[in-house]
Scaffold this motif. Structure first.
Motif, PDB file in Angstrom:
ATOM      1  N   ASP A  17      -0.906  18.856   2.604  1.00 31.90           N
ATOM      2  CA  ASP A  17       0.116  18.446   3.555  1.00 31.90           C
ATOM      3  C   ASP A  17       0.098  19.451   4.705  1.00 31.90           C
ATOM      4  O   ASP A  17       0.504  20.592   4.554  1.00 31.90           O
ATOM      5  N   GLN A  18      -0.410  18.992   5.828  1.00 31.98           N
ATOM      6  CA  GLN A  18      -0.589  19.904   6.963  1.00 31.98           C
ATOM      7  C   GLN A  18       0.441  19.639   8.054  1.00 31.98           C
ATOM      8  O   GLN A  18       0.219  19.941   9.224  1.00 31.98           O
ATOM      9  N   GLN A  22      -4.915   4.297  -4.249  1.00 31.54           N
ATOM     10  CA  GLN A  22      -3.848   4.432  -3.256  1.00 31.54           C
ATOM     11  C   GLN A  22      -3.213   5.792  -3.445  1.00 31.54           C
ATOM     12  O   GLN A  22      -2.455   6.012  -4.377  1.00 31.54           O
ATOM     13  N   TYR A  23      -3.548   6.721  -2.562  1.00 28.78           N
ATOM     14  CA  TYR A  23      -3.060   8.091  -2.723  1.00 28.78           C
ATOM     15  C   TYR A  23      -1.533   8.147  -2.681  1.00 28.78           C
ATOM     16  O   TYR A  23      -0.895   7.455  -1.899  1.00 28.78           O
ATOM     17  N   TYR A  24      -0.983   8.990  -3.521  1.00 29.19           N
ATOM     18  CA  TYR A  24       0.460   9.213  -3.487  1.00 29.19           C
ATOM     19  C   TYR A  24       0.742  10.658  -3.882  1.00 29.19           C
ATOM     20  O   TYR A  24      -0.089  11.323  -4.504  1.00 29.19           O
ATOM     21  N   VAL A  25       1.920  11.138  -3.507  1.00 25.06           N
ATOM     22  CA  VAL A  25       2.366  12.456  -3.954  1.00 25.06           C
ATOM     23  C   VAL A  25       3.662  12.281  -4.721  1.00 25.06           C
ATOM     24  O   VAL A  25       4.442  11.383  -4.442  1.00 25.06           O
ATOM     25  N   ARG A  52     -12.109  11.452   0.587  1.00 27.19           N
ATOM     26  CA  ARG A  52     -11.064  11.768   1.562  1.00 27.19           C
ATOM     27  C   ARG A  52     -10.610  13.229   1.496  1.00 27.19           C
ATOM     28  O   ARG A  52     -10.448  13.874   2.517  1.00 27.19           O
ATOM     29  N   TYR A  53     -10.406  13.716   0.292  1.00 29.89           N
ATOM     30  CA  TYR A  53      -9.966  15.108   0.153  1.00 29.89           C
ATOM     31  C   TYR A  53     -11.082  16.009  -0.372  1.00 29.89           C
ATOM     32  O   TYR A  53     -11.149  17.177  -0.048  1.00 29.89           O
ATOM     33  N   CYS A  59       0.829  -1.197   0.000  1.00 22.83           N
ATOM     34  CA  CYS A  59       0.000   0.000   0.000  1.00 22.83           C
ATOM     35  C   CYS A  59       0.867   1.252   0.000  1.00 22.83           C
ATOM     36  O   CYS A  59       1.946   1.267   0.561  1.00 22.83           O
ATOM     37  N   ASN A  60       0.369   2.294  -0.628  1.00 23.50           N
ATOM     38  CA  ASN A  60       1.078   3.582  -0.595  1.00 23.50           C
ATOM     39  C   ASN A  60       0.880   4.242   0.746  1.00 23.50           C
ATOM     40  O   ASN A  60      -0.135   4.052   1.400  1.00 23.50           O
ATOM     41  N   LYS A  61       1.861   5.072   1.084  1.00 20.47           N
ATOM     42  CA  LYS A  61       1.695   5.925   2.258  1.00 20.47           C
ATOM     43  C   LYS A  61       1.252   7.277   1.744  1.00 20.47           C
ATOM     44  O   LYS A  61       1.994   7.949   1.045  1.00 20.47           O
ATOM     45  N   ASP A  62       0.058   7.664   2.076  1.00 29.73           N
ATOM     46  CA  ASP A  62      -0.375   9.011   1.708  1.00 29.73           C
ATOM     47  C   ASP A  62       0.311   9.990   2.662  1.00 29.73           C
ATOM     48  O   ASP A  62       0.925   9.583   3.641  1.00 29.73           O
ATOM     49  N   VAL A  63       0.198  11.255   2.343  1.00 29.70           N
ATOM     50  CA  VAL A  63       0.799  12.278   3.199  1.00 29.70           C
ATOM     51  C   VAL A  63       0.279  12.090   4.620  1.00 29.70           C
ATOM     52  O   VAL A  63      -0.927  12.141   4.850  1.00 29.70           O
ATOM     53  N   PRO A  64       1.157  11.837   5.572  1.00 31.95           N
ATOM     54  CA  PRO A  64       0.663  11.645   6.934  1.00 31.95           C
ATOM     55  C   PRO A  64       0.163  12.982   7.497  1.00 31.95           C
ATOM     56  O   PRO A  64       0.557  14.043   7.017  1.00 31.95           O
ATOM     57  N   GLY A  65      -0.677  12.881   8.463  1.00 33.91           N
ATOM     58  CA  GLY A  65      -1.147  14.090   9.139  1.00 33.91           C
ATOM     59  C   GLY A  65      -0.018  14.658   9.985  1.00 33.91           C
ATOM     60  O   GLY A  65       1.012  14.019  10.176  1.00 33.91           O
ATOM     61  N   PRO A  66      -0.209  15.862  10.483  1.00 31.13           N
ATOM     62  CA  PRO A  66       0.824  16.454  11.325  1.00 31.13           C
ATOM     63  C   PRO A  66       0.922  15.722  12.660  1.00 31.13           C
ATOM     64  O   PRO A  66      -0.049  15.144  13.136  1.00 31.13           O
ATOM     65  N   LEU A  86      -5.963   2.522  -9.980  1.00 24.43           N
ATOM     66  CA  LEU A  86      -7.134   1.662  -9.802  1.00 24.43           C
ATOM     67  C   LEU A  86      -7.458   1.391  -8.334  1.00 24.43           C
ATOM     68  O   LEU A  86      -8.617   1.337  -7.942  1.00 24.43           O
ATOM     69  N   LEU A  87      -6.433   1.218  -7.524  1.00 29.53           N
ATOM     70  CA  LEU A  87      -6.680   0.831  -6.130  1.00 29.53           C
ATOM     71  C   LEU A  87      -6.865   2.047  -5.225  1.00 29.53           C
ATOM     72  O   LEU A  87      -6.940   1.909  -4.011  1.00 29.53           O
ATOM     73  N   SER A 147      -2.189  15.010  -3.351  1.00 30.10           N
ATOM     74  CA  SER A 147      -2.331  13.560  -3.232  1.00 30.10           C
ATOM     75  C   SER A 147      -3.203  13.099  -4.392  1.00 30.10           C
ATOM     76  O   SER A 147      -4.313  13.589  -4.574  1.00 30.10           O
TER      77      SER A 147
END
Lengths: 392, 917
Positions: free
Chosen positions: B298-299, B893-896, B258-259, A26-33, B890-891, B903
């Motif tokens: 990105d907070q 899965q958020y990424y930057v 989510r966003y 799984c990808n790691k999305d931007v984590p929260g602060p 497709l899945l 994201s």
């Protein structure tokens, strides 16, 4: 057969896709602060300690009645409580009945003066003069500014003190600060130093001297103004009227004799002239100013509020306001002695450079109007002395 | 300008003097295949000319041959999945029946950009990646531009749904100036904003014929720039690709909410091309995209490098708005404004001496920095991303082998771009217009790029100014001196903070309470008050204290090329060319130092290339000389060799150099950015403007207790790269497997970086960021591998992996290398299966390693990520249509792709296309 064929071509891509997905996690999305964790709370709150220690039963009752429990129980605060135990209440003459009788607001004011909004372990309380000046929880005039505070003056010089009250025990750690036990109630001041000088029947000459010294000065920078200013922080060595009379008599006598008057007549005339403070209005402003500022710690110098217990037991020079003009002047020479059989100062002297002998503090720390030493006011301390200090 | 006018006049002369048209002969024929190859859309051209057509679904074609083409001539049939086949036509009555063989791969495709002449991809002397029509048709992408991201060695930085930046061999970032994009022959870089706008304003999808990617130094042929690579996108010629075609991709994004809330994605493409006669053809294309953009959110707390903290690169740190009073998040704007309340507290202490000891004890009398409260990107930027592209051309064949093309591409869009800050590109308009003459062996082109930043503004600046308009941090008088008022934010904050501290509050609680007081009445996002102030700020030009760009910078270019092969072929094939460019900077002082009027920059260049076969070796030598009026001229040579070790097995070796003049911004920018520092140009004129002689700048950071060191500046020079590359490309396993391997070494000199210096002036201390040449040699190396395999029955699979490494960088040197150490792409699919081979599908998986991303905006670790794309299509040959469903990511899965960038989640679409083959 045809069915099977379709199945094969349908399944093949499915297998391939499945194989692809296996490749990846799984990808790691931007984590929260990440919050910065507050310092962990260790131990019991000041309120808990007071409430559970039987030596603080009167304090517990007083705090409860005054409505200060919430503050003392708040573990997110930084506090230092100079806590009077039951013995301290007794020493100050406050019994459970007195507590019950006092209005809650008055009780709250007294207790708030024992509370400081920062963590002050004993090690943080300085041993050198001038004292640390710490804000208490009392705002004497909230309508003027939310930032006004009555301050108190802990010191570790000559033992541990809060103002002129001894600290019996130090450094009881609480989750929200420190508890130091004081030997008596430390009463919050209510008036300005000037109010005492202005109203004390024994200080009429000093009052006249200050008024004379202020002639020609704008009220903002006058000595009287400073003595009425909440922002000032002074110590006044107040020569009694007798002391002032003595000095004035001597001065006038010398002058008259110098003019050729016979000594007997001169003395009588001098005594007559010095018998009312009105004579001061005829003296040179500069001379009066020079004498008055030699009796002051404070304006023009860092805040210096000195209780007798803050002075050194060995003779020590302390700068006065005169030093703001004459930087090299040695100041006044002060010596105090403690005890015996009491932690308090029992005798103290102060000597001007021009005096033949040292003046005595009139030691009597009781509240005004009786008291004559360690008289604590909103903006300073007053000690009566029995001689006028001469700077040269 | 005069020179351009003259050249344009030449065009017109050429046009009017050529009026003779000859009669045409018609030939027709059929392409056959015994192994089930798709016979539609194969290209049939007359060798050596641009004349050609395409086959229909059954393989039939018809072609008009003008009398200027003499029999016999050679027809070249090529296309996706087919081995290129030549067929000699002796007379108009010949039966043309061409048996064509299916090839395993794209191996036999013809590429143009590697040598600026047609070359078999297999024999290219440098690494080249081609994305052809069939790939574009079958790729599982909502937007064709994304396809390049799955090519080996490519990094795609996504600033927003419609703003993507392609890079190879490191130094990725939006607005990468080291990578050139050439769209239909024109440099696609916005001349003022300095980013390639390919994904916003370029060709619409149905008009793309091919994309050719040249990774690595490529300026020997394509001019300054292209240090790291060049992407060339070719459009479809209306003579060859006729008809009406249409495509829609309608989908859904943000499915998990989510966003943003789930919202539709619209992408419509239209192309119409018509050959009116053998002389004249035209095309019209359009594309429209509308969606709710991806959101950058990105907070996390971000520590910016500053003069006082000794950092050269920013970093992510623990802390939230509620736990750090000086909090500043990458995607929260306005919180870049930071101030020390110590000064206010000291002032209070002077008025209330009884508090002075207490005040001094707070933070040991050190600074107490607090930041203004920020607004999130979602609260500031219009989520609607709209992109409209319009294009077209008029093609006129003066002679069968001489074609005049007038073409224009215009685009308008809302998008978000990440540069030194995040920018809302609102109503950005850019047009590229060209006149082009193409002959068999020469070409001449004049074009212009007209940029208009529209209502674009800097998000950070807008939010910071917004805060000041609502409530000043500290009031300044007309003379620029601080005159604190009790209504000032910082004063209210400091007083409240101190009052809170006086109740024994924990420090952070005292801060948070103070913020509530100082922020009282702060306009809520979306409220009328908010909108009123914000609109006012973003519509006021930067030069007048707002955040609006007024950029209308333009580029004028003329270039020509002549292939001298027919005169020199005894010795070698020789190609010569030259170009002239003129930038006209016009930002009215909002971006450049052009307050006094537009600033022109002229540059010109010329190149020559010679190639010769010596046995099994093809040698190619080229050189290019470029001169910019602000910089010394420079020669960039290139030497390549291709060795045919066996049939369809080639080893290539190349030595290439490339360099680039500093971008227009690196020459002339004058802009205050996020942290308050001033970006200025590197030209000596700035030393005068900023009075370096009176107030000498000093090096930053100044370590505590040290005296500042006066900065020295050497002459600002173009940067250059030398690179050596070795590669091997082969068709193996009965032509079912295409393998390509490469390795390269690159060394950059005079690498351009920004350097921050401090300057003390009577109006205070400021930080200037100046582009300078690094004295350090920056070395990179890397390698890549790709394999493509035909399994039979229409199945294909591909795999590629690549690595890029930056080495030997000096301590503390920030290179902005920004490349993952490893990345790979895997794809499987089928071109045609099921009944009548109507079903096709493809999948693409991309994975890339984590890496530390460095930029002027934010720096920090970009986590490793993968993304899986898939598409299934079903054809209806009778109505020339297809429908399909597809998914990008497709899945979900958020990424930057870069820190502070959005994201990216899943995008699911239904595709309908008519006549896109």
């Amino acid at each position: 057969m045809k069915k099977i064929q379709i199945k094969q071509w349908l399944l093949k891509p499915v297998y391939m896709m499945a194989a692809l997905v296996v490749f990846a996690a799984c990808n790691k999305d931007v984590p929260g602060p990440t919050p910065i964790a507050p310092a962990p709370i260790v131990g019991s709150s000041i309120a808990t300690i007071i409430n559970s220690d039987p030596n603080y039963s009167l304090l517990k009752a007083a705090v409860t009645k005054a409505g200060l429990v919430l503050i003392l129980a708040d573990s997110t605060r930084n506090l230092t409580l100079f806590a009077p135990d039951d013995a301290a209440f007794a020493a100050s003459g406050v019994s459970a009945d007195v507590i019950n009788a006092l209005p809650a607001a008055q009780l709250a004011a007294i207790l708030s003066y024992h509370l400081v909004p920062e963590r002050l372990p004993a090690a943080a309380i300085g041993t050198v003069f001038p004292n640390r000046q710490t804000p208490s929880f009392i705002n004497p005039a909230p309508s003027v500014s939310a930032l006004l505070r009555l301050t108190n003056f802990p010191s570790a010089n000559n033992g541990a003190w809060l103002n002129n009250i001894p600290i019996k025990a130090v450094d009881r750690a609480a989750s929200n600060g420190w508890i130091h036990t004081v030997a008596g109630l430390v009463m919050p001041p209510q008036r300005f130093v000037w109010d005492r000088i202005d109203t004390d029947p024994g200080l009429t000459y000093l009052k006249a001297a200050i008024k004379r010294a202020d002639v020609g000065s704008p009220s903002a920078s006058s000595l009287e103004g400073a003595l009425k200013n909440i922002g000032a922080n002074v110590t006044v060595f107040a020569p009694t009227d007798a002391a002032m009379q003595m000095l004035l008599t001597g001065l006038i006598y010398q002058q008259l004799v110098g003019q050729g008057m016979p000594p007997g007549d001169a003395l009588a005339a001098a005594q007559q002239a010095a018998s009312t403070p009105d004579i001061i209005a005829t003296l040179p402003v500069e001379t009066m100013r020079g004498i008055v500022v030699y009796h002051l710690f404070g304006p023009g110098l860092p805040g210096r509020r000195a209780f007798t217990n803050n002075f050194s037991p060995s003779p020590t020079f302390y700068p006065t306001v005169l030093n703001s003009v004459l930087a090299d002047h040695p100041g006044v020479l002060i010596q105090v002695s403690f005890g015996p059989n009491t932690p308090f100062v029992t005798a103290a002297t102060v000597k001007g450079v021009g005096n033949a002998a040292a003046a005595n503090f009139l030691i009597d720390p009781r509240p005004e109007p009786t008291g004559s030493s360690d008289q604590h006011y909103l903006n300073g301390v007053l000690h009566k002395i029995d001689q006028v200090l001469l700077p040269q | 300008m005069r020179r351009i006018a003259n050249l344009l006049a030449t065009f017109v002369l050429v046009l009017s003097s050529t009026v003779l048209f000859a009669q045409t002969t018609s030939i027709s024929g059929k392409v056959r295949n015994s192994s089930g190859l798709n016979l539609g859309s194969l290209s049939v051209t007359i060798k050596g000319t641009t004349l050609g057509t395409t086959t229909d679904e059954s393989g039939n074609f018809r072609l008009d041959v003008p009398s200027s083409v003499q029999f016999p001539f050679t027809l070249v049939v090529s296309g996706v999945g087919a081995v290129t086949q030549e067929f000699t036509v002796r007379s108009a009555t010949d039966v043309i029946d061409i048996e064509i063989l299916a090839t395993a791969t794209l191996s036999d495709e013809i590429v143009v950009s590697a040598t600026r002449t047609q070359t078999r991809a297999l024999e290219s002397p440098v690494t080249i990646e081609r994305v052809g029509l069939s790939t574009i048709r079958t790729a599982p992408s909502a937007n064709y531009y994304d396809i390049v991201g799955n090519v080996k060695g490519v990094d795609l930085v996504t600033s927003s749904l419609t703003f993507k930046t392609v890079t190879t061999r490191g130094f990725a970032g939006s607005g990468n100036t080291r990578f050139t994009q050439i769209m239909d022959g024109m440099d696609n870089q916005a001349p003022g904003l300095n980013f390639s706008v390919g994904s916003v304003i370029g060709l619409s999808e149905l008009d793309v014929e091919s994309m050719e990617l040249l990774p690595g130094a490529s300026s020997a042929l394509y001019g300054p720039g292209g240090m790291n690579g060049t992407l060339l996108i070719a459009s479809k010629n209306p003579f060859k690709h006729e008809g009406l075609s249409f495509q829609s991709k309608v989908g859904i994004m943000h499915t998990d909410g989510r966003y943003r809330n789930p919202s539709p994605y619209h992408n419509y493409n239209f192309r119409f091309a018509k050959k009116i006669s053998e002389k004249f053809a035209f095309k019209v294309t359009a594309e429209f995209i509308h969606a709710q953009d991806w959101l950058a959110d990105d907070q996390r707390n971000y520590i910016r490098p500053s003069a006082s903290n000794g950092l050269t690169v920013g970093r992510i740190a623990p802390g939230t708005r509620d736990t750090d009073p000086n909090f500043n998040a990458p995607n929260s704007y306005g919180d870049e404004t930071t101030a020390d309340i110590r000064g206010v507290l000291t002032g209070i202490g002077a008025q209330a001496p009884f508090l002075q000891p207490f005040i001094n004890s707070i933070n040991a009398n050190g600074p107490i920095n607090v930041s203004r409260s920020g607004y999130r990107e979602a609260e500031l930027v219009d989520p609607n991303t709209i992109n409209f592209k319009l294009g077209g051309s008029l093609n006129y064949r003066i002679k069968p082998d001489l074609e005049l093309i007038a073409a224009g591409y215009w685009g308008n869009g809302n998008t978000v771009y990440t540069g030194s800050d995040r920018y809302s590109l609102k109503d950005l308009r850019m047009g590229q217009y060209k006149l082009e003459l193409n002959s068999r062996n020469w070409g001449l082109r004049a074009y212009t790029t007209q940029e208009d930043a529209g209502q674009s503004y800097n998000l950070t600046a807008a939010a910071r100014i917004f805060n000041e308009k609502w409530k000043p941090t500290v009031t300044f008088n007309a003379a620029g001196e601080p005159t604190p008022q009790t209504t000032d934010w910082l004063i209210q904050y400091a007083q409240s903070y101190l009052a809170n501290k006086l109740t024994g509050m924990e420090d952070i609680d005292a801060h948070n309470g103070a913020r509530v007081v100082a922020d009282q009445g702060r306009p809520l996002p979306g409220s009328p008050e908010f909108k009123r102030i914000y609109d006012q700020v973003r519509r006021t030009p930067i030069s007048e204290g707002g955040a609006l760009f007024l950029d209308k910078t333009s580029l004028y270019a003329v270039e020509g090329q002549y292939n001298l092969a027919e005169y020199t072929k005894k010795f070698a094939d020789v190609l010569i060319g030259g170009n002239f460019r003129r930038f006209v900077l016009n930002s009215q002082g909002t971006l450049f130092i052009d307050t006094a009027g537009t600033i022109p920059i002229n540059e010109w260049g010329a190149y020559i290339q010679a190639s010769r076969h010596i046995g099994k070796v093809t040698l190619n030598v080229s050189g290019r000389y470029d001169k910019n009026e602000n910089f010394k001229g420079r020669l960039t040579p290139r030497v390549t060799a291709v060795i045919e070790v066996a049939r369809n097995n080639n080893i290539r070796v190349s030595y290439q150099t490339a360099y680039r003049f500093p971008s227009t911004q690196q020459q002339y920018i004058n802009l205050v950015v996020g942290g308050g520092e001033i970006l200025i140009g590197g030209l000596p004129v700035f030393h005068k403007i900023y009075e370096f002689d009176k107030y000498p700048p000093y090096d930053l950071p100044v370590q505590p207790g040290q005296t500042p060191k006066t900065s020295t500046f050497s002459t600002f020079k173009p940067e250059s790269v030398q690179s050596i590359e070795v590669g091997y490309k082969a068709l193996l396993d009965n032509e079912r497997l295409l393998v390509d391997v490469y390795g390269y070494l690159g060394e950059y000199t005079n690498f351009i970086v920004r350097r921050a210096v401090g300057q003390n002036t009577p109006r205070g201390t400021r930080v200037l960021s100046i582009p300078v040449n690094s004295t350090a040699k920056v070395k990179t190396y890397g390698a890549g591998f790709s394999g493509e395999y035909r399994f039979g029955r229409g199945y294909f699979g591909s795999l590629n992996a690549s690595t890029d490494v930056l080495q030997d960088i000096p301590e503390g040197f920030v290179a902005f290398f920004n490349a993952p150490r490893y990345r790979y792409n895997v794809g499987v699919g089928n071109y045609g299966m099921g009944k009548d081979k109507r079903i096709s599908f493809s999948t693409a998986l991309r994975w890339q390693d984590a890496f530390f991303y460095e930029s002027d905006f934010t720096s920090g670790t970009v986590p490793a990520f993968f993304s899986l794309d898939a598409q299934v299509m079903y054809k209806f040959p009778a109505i020339k249509s297809l429908i399909g469903i597809g998914a990008n990511n497709l899945l979900n899965q958020y990424y930057v792709t870069a820190l502070g960038n959005p994201s990216i989640g899943g995008l699911y679409y239904v595709r309908f296309a008519y006549n896109i083959l």
